[in-house]
Design an enzyme around this catalytic site. Sequence first.
Site, PDB file in Angstrom:
ATOM      1  N   GLU A 289       0.821  -1.212   0.000  1.00  0.00           N
ATOM      2  CA  GLU A 289       0.000   0.000   0.000  1.00  0.00           C
ATOM      3  C   GLU A 289       0.860   1.269   0.000  1.00  0.00           C
ATOM      4  O   GLU A 289       0.433   2.314  -0.456  1.00  0.00           O
ATOM      5  CB  GLU A 289      -0.918   0.002   1.231  1.00  0.00           C
ATOM      6  CG  GLU A 289      -2.368   0.222   0.892  1.00  0.00           C
ATOM      7  CD  GLU A 289      -3.306   0.169   2.087  1.00  0.00           C
ATOM      8  OE1 GLU A 289      -2.855   0.281   3.239  1.00  0.00           O
ATOM      9  OE2 GLU A 289      -4.507   0.013   1.856  1.00  0.00           O
ATOM     10  N   HIS A 310       7.273 -26.989  -0.919  1.00  0.00           N
ATOM     11  CA  HIS A 310       6.657 -28.116  -1.623  1.00  0.00           C
ATOM     12  C   HIS A 310       5.549 -27.650  -2.553  1.00  0.00           C
ATOM     13  O   HIS A 310       4.741 -28.448  -3.015  1.00  0.00           O
ATOM     14  CB  HIS A 310       6.139 -29.128  -0.592  1.00  0.00           C
ATOM     15  CG  HIS A 310       7.263 -29.701   0.231  1.00  0.00           C
ATOM     16  ND1 HIS A 310       7.814 -30.941  -0.018  1.00  0.00           N
ATOM     17  CD2 HIS A 310       7.979 -29.162   1.246  1.00  0.00           C
ATOM     18  CE1 HIS A 310       8.807 -31.142   0.841  1.00  0.00           C
ATOM     19  NE2 HIS A 310       8.942 -30.081   1.610  1.00  0.00           N
ATOM     20  N   LYS A 424     -14.084   0.558  -4.089  1.00  0.00           N
ATOM     21  CA  LYS A 424     -15.171   1.006  -3.205  1.00  0.00           C
ATOM     22  C   LYS A 424     -16.226   1.752  -4.017  1.00  0.00           C
ATOM     23  O   LYS A 424     -17.420   1.535  -3.840  1.00  0.00           O
ATOM     24  CB  LYS A 424     -14.624   1.947  -2.116  1.00  0.00           C
ATOM     25  CG  LYS A 424     -13.753   1.262  -1.099  1.00  0.00           C
ATOM     26  CD  LYS A 424     -13.365   2.252   0.003  1.00  0.00           C
ATOM     27  CE  LYS A 424     -12.249   1.708   0.848  1.00  0.00           C
ATOM     28  NZ  LYS A 424     -11.656   2.685   1.734  1.00  0.00           N
TER      29      LYS A 424
HETATM   30  O1  PA5 Z   1      -3.504   1.440   5.837  1.00  0.00           O
HETATM   31  C1  PA5 Z   1      -4.620   1.875   5.654  1.00  0.00           C
HETATM   32  O2  PA5 Z   1      -4.878   3.079   5.745  1.00  0.00           O
HETATM   33  C2  PA5 Z   1      -5.786   0.957   5.319  1.00  0.00           C
HETATM   34  O3  PA5 Z   1      -5.401  -0.353   5.235  1.00  0.00           O
HETATM   35  C3  PA5 Z   1      -6.857   1.070   6.389  1.00  0.00           C
HETATM   36  O4  PA5 Z   1      -6.300   0.717   7.615  1.00  0.00           O
HETATM   37  C4  PA5 Z   1      -8.042   0.170   6.091  1.00  0.00           C
HETATM   38  O5  PA5 Z   1      -8.571   0.468   4.839  1.00  0.00           O
HETATM   39  C5  PA5 Z   1      -9.125   0.342   7.140  1.00  0.00           C
HETATM   40  O6  PA5 Z   1      -9.503   1.673   7.240  1.00  0.00           O
HETATM   41  P1  PA5 Z   1     -10.296   2.219   8.460  1.00  0.00           P
HETATM   42  O7  PA5 Z   1      -9.475   2.046   9.682  1.00  0.00           O
HETATM   43  O8  PA5 Z   1     -10.559   3.650   8.147  1.00  0.00           O
HETATM   44  O9  PA5 Z   1     -11.579   1.412   8.545  1.00  0.00           O
END
Ligand code: PA5
Length: 448
Positions: A289, A310, A424
């Site tokens: 990310e 394996h 989303k």
């Molecule tokens: O690293 C990030 O920002 C994302 O992985 C969020 O943690 C994830 O999308 C969850 O978001 P939120 O805590 O707003 O529900």
Amino acid sequence: MINLNLNIDKVLDFVSFNEIESFQPEIDKHFKTLFNKTGKGKNFLGWINLPSEIDKNLIKDIESDAKKMREIADVFVVIGIGGSYLGARAVIEALSHNFNNLLETGKNPLILFAGQNIGEDYLADLLDILDKKDYAITVISKSGTTTEPAIAFRIIKNHLENKYGKQEAKNRIIAITDKEKGALKELSEKEGYKTYIVPDDVGGRYSVLTPVGLLPIAVAGFDIKKLITGAFEMLQLNEATSSMGKNPVALYAATRNALYNKGKTTEIMVNYQPTLFYLTEWWKQLYGESEGKENKGIFPAGVSFTTDLHSMGQYIQEGLRNIFETVLSVKNSKRDLRIPEDKKNLDKLNYLAGEKINYVNKMAETGTMLAHVDGDVPNIRITIPKIDEENLGQLIYFFEMACAVSGYILGVNPFNQPGVEAYKKNMFALLGKPGFEKETNEILKKVN
Ligand code: PA5
């Protein structure tokens, strides 16, 4: 003391030390930018000083709530997705008994997770368990608007209220969210839930040392102070030096970028301990990310050896040569189990009689590393002496800092995630969410 050791000997057939070293001036610059909070994503650098700035009263509060939860619950459900659950899960699973869910010591509540998928069967099966167990929950969402945990929370909250009554249910819910915005914040205030705040300047994947990670880890029975101490030790080293010769963060960031420039575009995190599976998952999120944007970034993958030798072992040995491995090597096992002598020796294992299982695992590790290097897969090795809170704290801060530096080397903002919005938008359009009418019309043309 820093226990973590980084070894890059097995990449030097693929990139020269000079090539790695040439990143030093850039790395020095990025360290300064990070600590001065002047670079890309500068509003999301709250994680950088967390281990030294974390409020002692907050720790006490978390420990006291954890104690309460441990007293009233046999099962503690952590509802969250991405950065709102992976850090906690990584640490809890690393420190737990491998068969924790079958242990009946009555000491630690079993930690279960929800809201990290939209599996109907998963949630329905979870309710089967919650029917039979005393439980409490935490719902974690920084934005307070994420669909997956919101659905899970609505369902589990109903179950909890039906089981215990509305008043008692409130004692069994802890919300962790933004200090002022989002649906979860509003709901928590209206319902009067105990609430912890996710700091504004800490993104989800960097939030394990905030209540997001600390509360579930404490409820699971682990020492959050030691975890923070480990991270603090790594922070101190990073404040002291960005020199590759002295700081493994700098060396790791430089090495993986040097390999990337040579076409090694996939990094495989390798573990040899099943309890580290979720640490790899956490690492995959952190790096994927943070770096994967603007059509750039090393693809973070993970394998568990020797299990995956394996299966994926074939590809790693002989497939496309665009990969390198980072082996997370744990020197000592927690337990002592040896191979027994057998008089008949029909399985021909007596040559190993008396040896620790960990010794065999280590020989598999060394043998695999040499084979993969021979197969043109460079290997980085990160060694920690054992899996405990302090070492995990060091490792967490090590990976966080190296990820930030790597992202800056790549030229991206490691602290945003614009790409996760696309699915989303489509999902909301398909579901007919109010406010998405235009998108609904557009998307229906594509699916019909
Ligand atoms: O690293 C990030 O920002 C994302 O992985 C969020 O943690 C994830 O999308 C969850 O978001 P939120 O805590 O707003 O529900």
